[in-house]
Design a protein around this motif. Structure first.
Motif, PDB file in Angstrom:
ATOM      1  N   ASP A  83     -72.625  12.916 -14.079  1.00 23.78           N
ATOM      2  CA  ASP A  83     -72.900  13.621 -12.837  1.00 23.78           C
ATOM      3  C   ASP A  83     -74.225  13.115 -12.280  1.00 23.78           C
ATOM      4  OD1 ASP A  83     -73.602  15.536 -10.859  1.00 23.78           O
ATOM      5  OD2 ASP A  83     -72.489  17.117 -11.903  1.00 23.78           O
ATOM      6  N   SER A  84     -74.225  12.642 -11.051  1.00 26.23           N
ATOM      7  CA  SER A  84     -75.442  12.079 -10.456  1.00 26.23           C
ATOM      8  C   SER A  84     -76.522  13.134 -10.239  1.00 26.23           C
ATOM      9  CB  SER A  84     -75.107  11.399  -9.130  1.00 26.23           C
ATOM     10  OG  SER A  84     -74.573  12.335  -8.206  1.00 26.23           O
ATOM     11  N   ARG A  85     -76.165  14.411 -10.314  1.00 27.27           N
ATOM     12  CA  ARG A  85     -77.145  15.478 -10.141  1.00 27.27           C
ATOM     13  C   ARG A  85     -77.910  15.770 -11.428  1.00 27.27           C
ATOM     14  NH1 ARG A  85     -72.929  19.851  -8.063  1.00 27.27           N
ATOM     15  NH2 ARG A  85     -72.020  19.030  -9.985  1.00 27.27           N
ATOM     16  N   LEU A  86     -77.542  15.106 -12.521  1.00 29.67           N
ATOM     17  CA  LEU A  86     -78.144  15.366 -13.821  1.00 29.67           C
ATOM     18  C   LEU A  86     -78.926  14.163 -14.317  1.00 29.67           C
ATOM     19  CD1 LEU A  86     -75.089  17.047 -15.588  1.00 29.67           C
ATOM     20  CD2 LEU A  86     -77.088  18.196 -14.658  1.00 29.67           C
ATOM     21  N   GLU A  87     -80.052  14.450 -14.940  1.00 29.66           N
ATOM     22  CA  GLU A  87     -80.841  13.408 -15.604  1.00 29.66           C
ATOM     23  C   GLU A  87     -81.408  13.996 -16.889  1.00 29.66           C
ATOM     24  OE1 GLU A  87     -84.761  10.579 -14.857  1.00 29.66           O
ATOM     25  OE2 GLU A  87     -83.630  11.366 -13.144  1.00 29.66           O
ATOM     26  N   PHE A  88     -81.289  13.242 -17.968  1.00 29.63           N
ATOM     27  CA  PHE A  88     -81.799  13.689 -19.261  1.00 29.63           C
ATOM     28  C   PHE A  88     -82.817  12.683 -19.769  1.00 29.63           C
ATOM     29  CE2 PHE A  88     -77.520  15.504 -18.872  1.00 29.63           C
ATOM     30  CZ  PHE A  88     -77.818  16.847 -19.051  1.00 29.63           C
ATOM     31  N   LEU A  89     -83.950  13.183 -20.243  1.00 34.79           N
ATOM     32  CA  LEU A  89     -85.010  12.297 -20.678  1.00 34.79           C
ATOM     33  C   LEU A  89     -85.787  12.887 -21.833  1.00 34.79           C
ATOM     34  CD1 LEU A  89     -87.927  12.495 -18.110  1.00 34.79           C
ATOM     35  CD2 LEU A  89     -85.898  13.902 -17.902  1.00 34.79           C
ATOM     36  N   VAL A  90     -86.405  11.983 -22.596  1.00 34.77           N
ATOM     37  CA  VAL A  90     -87.222  12.367 -23.734  1.00 34.77           C
ATOM     38  C   VAL A  90     -88.644  12.619 -23.242  1.00 34.77           C
ATOM     39  CG1 VAL A  90     -88.105  11.660 -25.988  1.00 34.77           C
ATOM     40  CG2 VAL A  90     -85.803  10.956 -25.265  1.00 34.77           C
ATOM     41  N   GLY A  91     -89.256  13.702 -23.707  1.00 30.62           N
ATOM     42  CA  GLY A  91     -90.620  13.992 -23.283  1.00 30.62           C
ATOM     43  C   GLY A  91     -91.275  15.033 -24.161  1.00 30.62           C
ATOM     44  N   ASP A  92     -92.575  15.104 -24.066  1.00 20.87           N
ATOM     45  CA  ASP A  92     -93.375  16.035 -24.852  1.00 20.87           C
ATOM     46  C   ASP A  92     -93.634  17.305 -24.063  1.00 20.87           C
ATOM     47  OD1 ASP A  92     -96.291  17.072 -25.673  1.00 20.87           O
ATOM     48  OD2 ASP A  92     -95.377  16.071 -27.393  1.00 20.87           O
TER      49      ASP A  92
END
Length: 225
Positions: A83-92
């Protein structure tokens, strides 16, 4: 063991999906209360499998960003959604990788207490949220919920167990107005008949009723001035 190692292991053996199943009973009510409008940007802090981000995109047509400290959790969350409305990323949690005033809302379910410095996390959330934005923080591990007190024994990561007053005070210290605070009961989990007690984790049926039907999930909602 670090938080990353712990939750990478959870993701590898499928416990990310298990968390989704357990938390959805009350998480869906928290998400339903959030005043999210179409096109707004929402941060899901401690996204796990990404279920909340997916729900926000589907129900509110929001652009949801799921952040997690575990690369394997993020890998799984990406695989569960296209889904182009979603973004998942690694972060602190203590150094969010976003610019100031980036988000209209933030949400966290059963993740906030893993922050190494929860007050610092609140301050950084305050930084990335615009004026008028909300942060909905939902936890089951809190002081009033005595049934949760032994959770720390089962996990190596240090966890912060605040009471309701401490949550409100920390939100205010970080620059939020506290818009509301209450508990959301779990009406869906099945509670066995009295004859089956004691059970694993509960000495009496009354204790289990209190845990799920009375105490439930603590929700604290902050608003950026």
């Amino acid at each position: 063991m670090s938080a990353r190692e712990e939750f990478d292991a959870w993701a590898a053996d499928g416990r990310d999906r298990g968390m989704e199943d357990r938390h959805w009973h009350t998480a869906k009510h928290v998400l339903g209360r959030m005043p999210v409008e179409a096109g707004e940007r929402v941060l899901d802090l401690g996204t796990g499998s990404g279920y909340a981000a997916r729900a926000l995109a589907d129900a509110a047509d929001a652009h949801a960003y799921g952040l997690d400290g575990s690369p394997e959790m993020v890998h799984n969350a990406r695989s569960y959604a296209d889904d182009s409305r979603l973004e998942f990323l690694v972060g602190d949690f203590g150094a969010l990788p976003f610019a100031d005033d980036s988000f209209d809302h933030a949400f966290s379910m059963e993740a906030f207490y893993y922050a190494a410095n929860p007050v610092e996390t609140l301050r950084d959330l305050r930084r990335v949220l615009r004026s008028g934005a909300t942060f909905s923080c939902a936890v089951n591990y809190y002081e009033e919920n005595t049934a949760s007190h032994d959770w720390q024994d089962a996990i190596e990561i240090p966890m912060t167990r605040w009471d309701m007053d401490e949550y409100r005070a920390a939100f205010r210290e970080a620059g939020f107005h506290v818009a509301s605070q209450d508990t959301i009961p779990d009406r869906e989990i099945e509670i066995p008949p009295r004859s089956e007690f004691p059970t694993e984790g509960f000495e009496s049926r009354e204790a289990m009723v209190e845990r799920y039907r009375t105490l439930g999930t603590l929700l604290t909602v902050g608003v950026v001035p």
